[in-house]
Design an enzyme around this catalytic site. Structure first.
Site, PDB file in Angstrom:
ATOM      1  N   GLU A 125      25.503 -23.696 -51.520  1.00 45.89           N
ATOM      2  CA  GLU A 125      25.242 -23.096 -50.210  1.00 45.89           C
ATOM      3  C   GLU A 125      23.771 -22.723 -49.996  1.00 45.89           C
ATOM      4  OE1 GLU A 125      29.423 -21.183 -48.945  1.00 45.89           O
ATOM      5  OE2 GLU A 125      28.320 -19.972 -50.387  1.00 45.89           O
TER       6      GLU A 125
HETATM    7  C1  ACM Z   1      31.019 -21.150 -53.710  1.00 44.51           C
HETATM    8  O1  ACM Z   1      32.175 -20.816 -53.410  1.00 44.51           O
HETATM    9  N1  ACM Z   1      30.037 -20.924 -52.878  1.00 44.51           N
HETATM   10  C2  ACM Z   1      30.723 -21.814 -54.967  1.00 44.51           C
END
Ligand code: ACM
Length: 681
Positions: A322
């Site tokens: 992310e």
């Molecule tokens: C995640 O759930 N951002 C690895």
């Protein structure tokens, strides 16, 4: 033990021995093992567990084996009330013989041999393992074998040859969003050992908190943790505690995204000057480390060097998830760097970052694990891909020669049923991977993200559901009987609370007492036992949660997939086989529906004094109404009276309305109740 020795001549009178299980009715073996062993043969007879049990370790022994054995004997004592044997001798003719070839890996790896064989007869227990970790797995099985015929405790005669299906069987705990104190981690390590999990993935850094002491960079915790972090001594203590239980600790330092807490003390790590504060909101953050500056890598190099000395495992998890690259795209200097390196997008820039940190990890003797965003042809294949956005990334990775672990189906905050987690297989029967590629699938991890858990509620989100996931990782692929899994899960749930001191069962009562302000929660417990929390996303959106949200609501008290959900499913399944006859399922369902009707007025009265409970008043009213619906359906199914016109339609509509969440909780019985109403002619 030698049963014959119990026949004692005293004053010339042959005293008949107490007819213990091994001599009397040959108590039947009830299999509550979790995870199920690879091979199990049930013999005849049983070994009585009493004070005559002796313990021998005839060959290899070390402190770790002795510690494991002592914990086992203590657990047996607590389970049976029989005072434990305090002496661990070296006799190969003791009652319990633990025969181990050697210590195993100096630093446990995923190549560690965890197999064992366990043979129980009416006279003794023989455990053999190549390594101490294997022996500990076998001792865990022994504690799960103990049962009672109502008079005595015994270990049934069995022959077990056991070895895990997957080498990487993990639980991730996010201590970043909410800090989890050392004792929470320890009790979860004990619970992991109870179900043979072998990797504790410790998510230590997040936008919302930096949780591990750095002596080189003291402002990381100094201004990035709210004072809530693990000292280096505590981290070493956890590593030792885990190793003593055959569990690896893989720490995660998530980067280059999810790093806002780093930037509070060290804003120069990012491409924008800041200043930065600890992020209280959840969700994806736009800021990240600056991958273009050499000073970023110098910082990471020194930090990883410091951490590598604390965490002996061969792997470090370096995150990589992310990272939208917003800051990068908006910074002319970073954009210029991308042009000069011929990177056409920020993913390529992130891969450059991954290559650099992988090299740094290697310099410190470590391999790298990263979330599946790091998968890119330019990344060396000695990185492990941690699949979270879909199982596809795991299989893509394996086809390209990367080892991988699966977490996408095992997010505990999705609040799925145990059954759903259980049936998700890292390497399903219909896999398109070749046998060679399949070997690259190392296993999986259950993930406990920390947005919506604190030290009070976390255990109830992890356990017992993770025990079923542990079985998926350990046991043969063919072990998939859901009814049998649940039967064993409830036994294992009690054992975990007893041996590990987890609070996954006791928390609900404590939280309800607090919400109601009284010890008198019998009625409330009827209600809560048919409720479960909404999934992560629904709470996040519904409550606009942040790190500052209180986690002291009804949703925090109730458990995901409590026993009522599967129990109702089975009862209605049984009822509908013979809907018209008087059978135990009908009687039990009638009792349950009546309990809802009777509990409602008591709960509604308590709600008058508790605003935190009162938000669920409509839910209580629904429960009472649906109890009446259930009783009416039982009546109509018995066939003595016909349902009036429109009854079914009206009640199905009410059931559908009750399917929706209210007060952030869901009913556990909607599907089976709907089936009953639909079955009414
Ligand atoms: C995640 O759930 N951002 C690895």
């Amino acid at each position: 033990m030698k049963r014959i020795a119990a026949f004692t001549l005293l004053g010339g009178v042959l005293l008949m021995p107490d007819l213990s299980p091994s001599l009397s009715a040959q108590p039947a073996f009830v299999n509550t093992l979790m995870p199920q062993p690879a091979h199990l043969n049930v013999g005849s007879g049983a070994l009585a567990w009493n004070t005559t049990v002796t313990v021998g370790v005839p060959h290899f022994r070390d402190q770790r084996l002795e510690g494991g054995l002592e914990r086992t004997l203590e657990q047996m004592e607590r389970k049976t009330g029989v005072p434990r044997q305090r002496e661990i001798g070296n006799s190969s003719t003791a009652t319990l013989v633990v025969d181990v070839d050697g210590a195993g890996d100096a630093v446990q790896s995923f190549e560690e041999d965890e197999s064992y064989s366990l043979t129980v007869s009416a006279t003794d227990v023989k455990l053999h393992a190549a390594t101490v970790v294997g022996a500990m797995r076998g001792l865990t099985t022994l504690t799960q074998l103990v049962q009672t015929d109502g008079k005595e405790f015994f270990v049934p005669a069995v022959q077990i040859e056991d070895t895990p299906r997957f080498r990487w069987r993990g639980l991730m705990i996010d201590a970043g969003r909410h800090f989890e104190p050392v004792e929470v981690i320890k009790r979860n390590l004990d619970a992991m050992a109870a179900v043979k999990l072998n990797v504790f993935h410790w998510h230590l850094t997040e936008d919302q908190g930096f949780r591990i002491e750095s002596k080189l960079y003291p402002r990381l915790t100094g201004v990035g943790s709210d004072g809530l972090y693990y000292t280096q001594d505590e981290a070493r203590e956890i590593v030792a505690y885990a190793r003593a239980r055959g569990i690896r600790v893989v720490p995660e330092f998530d980067m280059p995204g999810h790093t806002r807490s780093w930037l509070v003390g060290y804003p120069e790590l990012s491409s924008d000057p800041g200043p930065y504060t600890i992020r209280r909101e959840f969700g994806v953050e736009q800021v990240a480390m600056d991958p273009t500056k050499e000073s970023t890598y110098e910082f990471i190099d020194a930090f990883i060097g410091e951490m590598a000395a604390i965490f002996p495992d061969a792997y470090l998890h370096l995150g990589g998830d992310e990272t939208p690259g917003t800051q990068w795209k908006n910074n002319p200097r970073v954009v210029e760097f991308m042009h000069s390196h011929h990177f056409t997008n920020t993913e390529e820039l992130q891969t450059y970052f991954s290559q650099r940190v992988l090299a740094i990890a290697k310099k410190h003797g470590k391999h790298m694990v990263g979330w599946d965003e790091i998968l890119n042809p330019a990344l060396p294949t000695d990185a492990i891909i941690h699949s979270w956005r879909g199982a596809k990334s795991l299989y893509d990775a394996a086809q390209r020669g990367y080892q991988g672990i699966l977490s996408q189906p095992y997010y505990l905050d999705h609040m799925k049923s145990t059954e759903e987690y259980y049936l998700a297989d890292p390497l399903p029967a219909n896999t398109t991977l070749t046998a060679e590629q399949g070997k690259l699938v190392l296993g999986g991890e259950a993930c406990m993200w920390g947005e919506h858990v604190n030290e009070l509620s976390i255990d109830s989100r992890i356990w017992p559901r993770t025990a079923a996931i542990a079985e998926r990782f350990w046991s043969p692929a063919s072990t998939r009987d859901v009814d049998d899994m649940y039967r064993r899960l409830w036994a294992e749930s009690l054992r975990i609370e007893a041996v590990a001191g987890t609070t996954h069962l006791m928390h609900e009562g404590a939280a309800l007492r607090e919400l109601a302000g009284t010890e008198n929660i019998d009625a409330l417990r009827v209600f809560s036992s048919y409720l479960q929390p909404v999934p992560f996303g629904e709470r996040y959106r519904g409550q606009h949660t942040s790190q500052l949200t209180s986690l002291d609501n009804l949703i925090d008290a109730v458990r995901p997939d409590p026993p009522s959900r599967h129990a109702m499913t089975v009862l209605v399944r049984d009822l509908l086989k013979q809907p018209g006859t008087n059978n135990p399922a009908r009687a039990e369902l009638n009792r349950i529906f009546q309990s809802w009707i009777s509990a409602a007025p008591v709960i509604e009265d308590q709600m008058n004094h508790s605003p935190l409970l009162a938000v669920a008043r409509p839910r209580v009213e629904q429960m009472a109404k649906l109890g009446q619906t259930g009783q009416q359906a039982l009546g109509y199914l018995a066939g003595k009276k016909k349902a009036p016109a429109g009854w079914q339609k009206k009640n199905l509509a009410e059931i559908e309305a009750a399917r929706k969440s209210q007060a952030l909780v869901l009913f556990t019985f909607i599907d089976p109740l709907e089936q009953m109403v639909k079955a009414v002619k």
